[in-house]
Design a protein around this motif. Structure first.
Motif, mmCIF file in Angstrom:
data_model
loop_
_atom_site.group_PDB
_atom_site.id
_atom_site.type_symbol
_atom_site.label_atom_id
_atom_site.label_comp_id
_atom_site.label_asym_id
_atom_site.label_seq_id
_atom_site.Cartn_x
_atom_site.Cartn_y
_atom_site.Cartn_z
ATOM 1 N N LEU A 138 -43.373 -29.223 34.673
ATOM 2 C CA LEU A 138 -42.225 -29.111 33.779
ATOM 3 C C LEU A 138 -40.987 -29.799 34.340
ATOM 4 N N THR A 139 -40.721 -29.603 35.611
ATOM 5 C CA THR A 139 -39.462 -30.085 36.193
ATOM 6 C C THR A 139 -39.550 -31.484 36.787
ATOM 7 N N GLN A 140 -40.715 -31.866 37.276
ATOM 8 C CA GLN A 140 -40.866 -33.193 37.882
ATOM 9 C C GLN A 140 -41.470 -34.190 36.895
ATOM 10 N N LEU A 173 -37.544 -31.726 33.166
ATOM 11 C CA LEU A 173 -36.664 -30.677 32.670
ATOM 12 C C LEU A 173 -35.772 -30.157 33.800
ATOM 13 N N THR A 174 -34.573 -29.754 33.449
ATOM 14 C CA THR A 174 -33.619 -29.200 34.407
ATOM 15 C C THR A 174 -33.765 -27.691 34.466
ATOM 16 N N ASP A 175 -33.862 -27.153 35.667
ATOM 17 C CA ASP A 175 -33.975 -25.713 35.890
ATOM 18 C C ASP A 175 -32.560 -25.144 36.075
ATOM 19 N N ALA A 176 -32.169 -24.197 35.214
ATOM 20 C CA ALA A 176 -30.817 -23.634 35.274
ATOM 21 C C ALA A 176 -30.538 -22.975 36.620
ATOM 22 N N TRP A 177 -31.554 -22.320 37.184
ATOM 23 C CA TRP A 177 -31.325 -21.602 38.438
ATOM 24 C C TRP A 177 -31.061 -22.576 39.586
#
Length: 362
Positions: A280-282, A286-290
């Motif tokens: 998802l992030t790589q 997507l940007t992770d809010a945490w």
């Protein structure tokens, strides 16, 4: 004297916390709207079925009808022991404190118990109970989008030994605050194409998503909540299935051409960076809010005991995430429902998950 002080602190601190929460007015909680009319706050929380589903699945896999009845009856006992009417108050107080514009909920269960003659014995609706509890704090929310996931019928022995049927309706939903001042449209929901089902699994274990499109001060975005499959029972087999669900989720969310905020129980550890989290992030970017607002802090959200009675937090994984695509800029993220004060009112934790509340500028 020290013992007396410790005893008084134990008794008074939870009460003081409740007073502080109760005296925080909705207007105070919504000052953020006056400070920055473009900011949006979203909360996500897995409400927890209220029972350990492992023994139920194991009994179903065994094919032994007596084992299924025994496991289902114990699960129903646990649902009552982890009484959602009690623990929902701590969730409702967090909602009042943060006054989010939207709430994404997972495992918003609805239980319907029917006797052998087809008569209704009991109904427990977590979503209705939650909305009513929030209303008692002075805020009002309504369902903007909802998906029904797994529907499972459990054979349960009543107190008199009679066999009854308890049907579990698993739901995910997006709630919107009344009088929020945002334009909300296009509610959508769906079930993932890749799910566990017969003959590979004893029953159909549906997972899904629910979304709305939002315009905040003329800046549109899509908000989507989801609950992905849990790969922990068999990572080699279930991780690819979870990754397929994640890819489907991203494709659906991005199909409208809007920036997207994803919230929910992704069942993939963002702290240890499990495969689906990295996908998802790589891979999807997507940007992770945490991680965007907390550098190095674990932010754990899952791990409480199934009976919710552990005295101190037992969080071990960060499964509850807020992610984004496009121009979304996260400005804050907080894990909530994760301190000993959060079990003060009910004498148990609000859920086996902590909640997550994030603020962003669309």
């Amino acid at each position: 004297m020290r013992l007396l002080k410790r005893t008084l602190a134990t008794l008074l601190l939870p009460a003081l916390a409740g007073i502080l929460l109760l005296t925080a007015t909705p207007a105070q909680a919504m000052d953020k709207d006056q400070d920055n009319s473009k900011s949006v706050t979203v909360m996500t929380w897995n409400l927890y079925f209220g029972f350990d589903d492992g023994p139920v699945v194991a009994a179903a896999l065994s094919g032994d009808p007596e084992a299924v009845v025994a496991a289902a009856t114990e699960a129903w006992r646990q649902v009552h022991a982890t009484d959602f009417h009690r623990r929902v108050r701590d969730i409702a107080l967090q909602v009042r404190l943060h006054a989010p514009d939207f709430i994404g909920v997972q495992e918003a269960a609805r239980y319907v118990q029917i006797d052998g003659n087809g008569n209704l014995v009991e109904e427990i609706d977590h979503l209705g109970i939650l909305i009513a509890a929030i209303r008692q704090t002075g805020l009002s929310y309504e369902v903007a989008s909802l998906v029904e996931d797994t529907v499972l019928e459990l054979p349960v022995l009543a107190g008199n030994g009679a066999l009854t049927s308890v049907t579990l309706h698993d739901r995910d939903a997006v709630l919107v605050r009344s009088n929020h001042g945002l334009k909300v449209s296009n509610p959508q929901h769906g079930t993932f194409a890749y799910i566990l089902k017969p003959p590979d699994f004893p029953f159909e274990l549906r997972r899904g998503w629910a979304s709305v499109d939002v315009s905040a001060s003329g800046r549109p975005f899509r908000l989507i909540t989801a609950h992905l499959e849990d790969p922990s029972p068999d990572p080699a087999t279930l991780t690819p299935l979870q990754e397929a669900q994640a890819q489907e989720l991203v494709n659906i969310a991005l199909s409208g051409g809007l920036p997207v905020v994803f919230v929910g129980d992704f069942n993939t550890d963002g702290f240890r960076k499990w495969p689906t989290y990295k996908l998802l992030t790589q891979d999807f970017g997507l940007t992770d809010a945490w991680t965007a607002t907390h550098h190095g802090a674990p932010g754990l959200t899952w791990g409480q005991s199934p009976d919710l009675l552990n005295l101190f937090p037992k969080f071990t994984q960060r499964l509850d995430l807020a992610l984004s695509s496009g121009r979304i800029r996260f400005t804050d993220a907080d894990v909530i429902g994760n301190t000993v004060l959060d079990r003060a009112l009910a004498g148990m934790w609000p859920s086996d998950h902590a909640g997550l509340v994030v603020t962003f500028v669309p």
